[in-house]
Design a protein around this motif. Structure first.
Motif, short mmCIF file in Angstrom:
data_model
loop_
_atom_site.label_atom_id
_atom_site.label_comp_id
_atom_site.label_asym_id
_atom_site.label_seq_id
_atom_site.Cartn_x
_atom_site.Cartn_y
_atom_site.Cartn_z
N GLU A 188 34.16 -12.12 2.12
CA GLU A 188 33.56 -12.92 3.18
C GLU A 188 32.18 -13.44 2.75
O GLU A 188 31.84 -14.60 3.02
CB GLU A 188 33.43 -12.11 4.48
CG GLU A 188 34.77 -11.84 5.13
CD GLU A 188 34.69 -10.86 6.29
OE1 GLU A 188 33.58 -10.38 6.63
OE2 GLU A 188 35.75 -10.55 6.87
N VAL A 210 38.79 -1.04 0.69
CA VAL A 210 39.40 -2.27 1.19
C VAL A 210 38.43 -2.97 2.14
O VAL A 210 38.26 -4.19 2.08
CB VAL A 210 40.75 -1.97 1.89
CG1 VAL A 210 41.27 -3.20 2.61
CG2 VAL A 210 41.76 -1.48 0.89
N LYS A 211 37.78 -2.21 3.01
CA LYS A 211 36.81 -2.78 3.94
C LYS A 211 35.64 -3.41 3.19
O LYS A 211 35.19 -4.51 3.52
CB LYS A 211 36.31 -1.72 4.91
CG LYS A 211 37.33 -1.35 5.98
CD LYS A 211 36.97 -0.15 6.81
CE LYS A 211 35.64 -0.21 7.48
NZ LYS A 211 35.37 0.96 8.35
N LEU A 212 35.15 -2.72 2.16
CA LEU A 212 34.04 -3.26 1.37
C LEU A 212 34.46 -4.53 0.62
O LEU A 212 33.69 -5.50 0.56
CB LEU A 212 33.54 -2.21 0.38
CG LEU A 212 32.76 -1.05 0.99
CD1 LEU A 212 32.54 0.03 -0.06
CD2 LEU A 212 31.44 -1.52 1.56
N THR A 232 36.79 -6.63 1.46
CA THR A 232 36.94 -7.70 2.44
C THR A 232 35.59 -8.28 2.82
O THR A 232 35.42 -9.50 2.89
CB THR A 232 37.68 -7.17 3.69
OG1 THR A 232 38.97 -6.69 3.30
CG2 THR A 232 37.85 -8.26 4.73
N SER A 233 34.62 -7.41 3.02
CA SER A 233 33.27 -7.86 3.34
C SER A 233 32.69 -8.68 2.19
O SER A 233 32.04 -9.71 2.40
CB SER A 233 32.38 -6.65 3.63
OG SER A 233 31.06 -7.05 3.86
N TYR A 234 32.94 -8.25 0.97
CA TYR A 234 32.43 -8.95 -0.21
C TYR A 234 33.05 -10.34 -0.31
O TYR A 234 32.37 -11.33 -0.59
CB TYR A 234 32.70 -8.12 -1.46
CG TYR A 234 31.87 -8.51 -2.65
CD1 TYR A 234 30.48 -8.51 -2.59
CD2 TYR A 234 32.46 -8.86 -3.85
CE1 TYR A 234 29.70 -8.86 -3.69
CE2 TYR A 234 31.70 -9.22 -4.95
CZ TYR A 234 30.32 -9.21 -4.86
OH TYR A 234 29.57 -9.57 -5.94
N ASN A 264 41.93 3.16 -1.21
CA ASN A 264 41.12 3.77 -0.17
C ASN A 264 40.72 2.72 0.88
O ASN A 264 40.29 1.62 0.53
CB ASN A 264 39.88 4.38 -0.83
CG ASN A 264 38.99 5.09 0.14
OD1 ASN A 264 38.53 4.50 1.10
ND2 ASN A 264 38.75 6.35 -0.13
N ASN A 265 40.87 3.07 2.16
CA ASN A 265 40.54 2.14 3.25
C ASN A 265 39.09 1.69 3.21
O ASN A 265 38.78 0.54 3.55
CB ASN A 265 40.85 2.78 4.60
CG ASN A 265 42.33 2.84 4.87
OD1 ASN A 265 43.09 2.08 4.28
ND2 ASN A 265 42.75 3.73 5.75
N GLU A 266 38.20 2.58 2.83
CA GLU A 266 36.77 2.23 2.74
C GLU A 266 36.56 1.14 1.68
O GLU A 266 35.78 0.21 1.89
CB GLU A 266 35.94 3.45 2.37
CG GLU A 266 36.07 4.61 3.33
CD GLU A 266 35.03 4.53 4.44
OE1 GLU A 266 33.99 3.88 4.24
OE2 GLU A 266 35.28 5.11 5.50
#
Length: 77
Positions: free
Chosen positions: A14, A6-8, A10-12, A2-4
């Protein structure tokens, strides 16, 4: 995946890197001292999320375990 998610994730990642960088900055780039400093920070937090972030950041710094304690990340990279 899920793209959501993946975004989370990636943020984690970082956040983990930023926490590792903070530890290095606090300890003049010395990886060994940065890991020790992060371990000390575990005693100052009761928040589970913060504890997990610190533990993951310590693990993140273990990636540089082959580096001499006198070397800094910038010396290696």
């Amino acid at each position: 995946m899920n793209n959501e998610l993946v975004k989370l994730a990636t943020s984690y990642k970082e956040n983990i890197n930023e926490t590792s960088n903070l530890a290095l900055k606090q300890n003049d780039g010395d990886i060994r001292k940065a890991r020790k400093w992060l371990k000390e920070q575990l005693f100052y937090t009761a928040d589970r999320a913060t504890s997990e972030l610190i533990k993951l950041s310590i693990d993140n710094l273990w990636d540089y375990q082959g580096v001499s304690s006198k070397e800094t990340i910038s010396d290696v990279l």
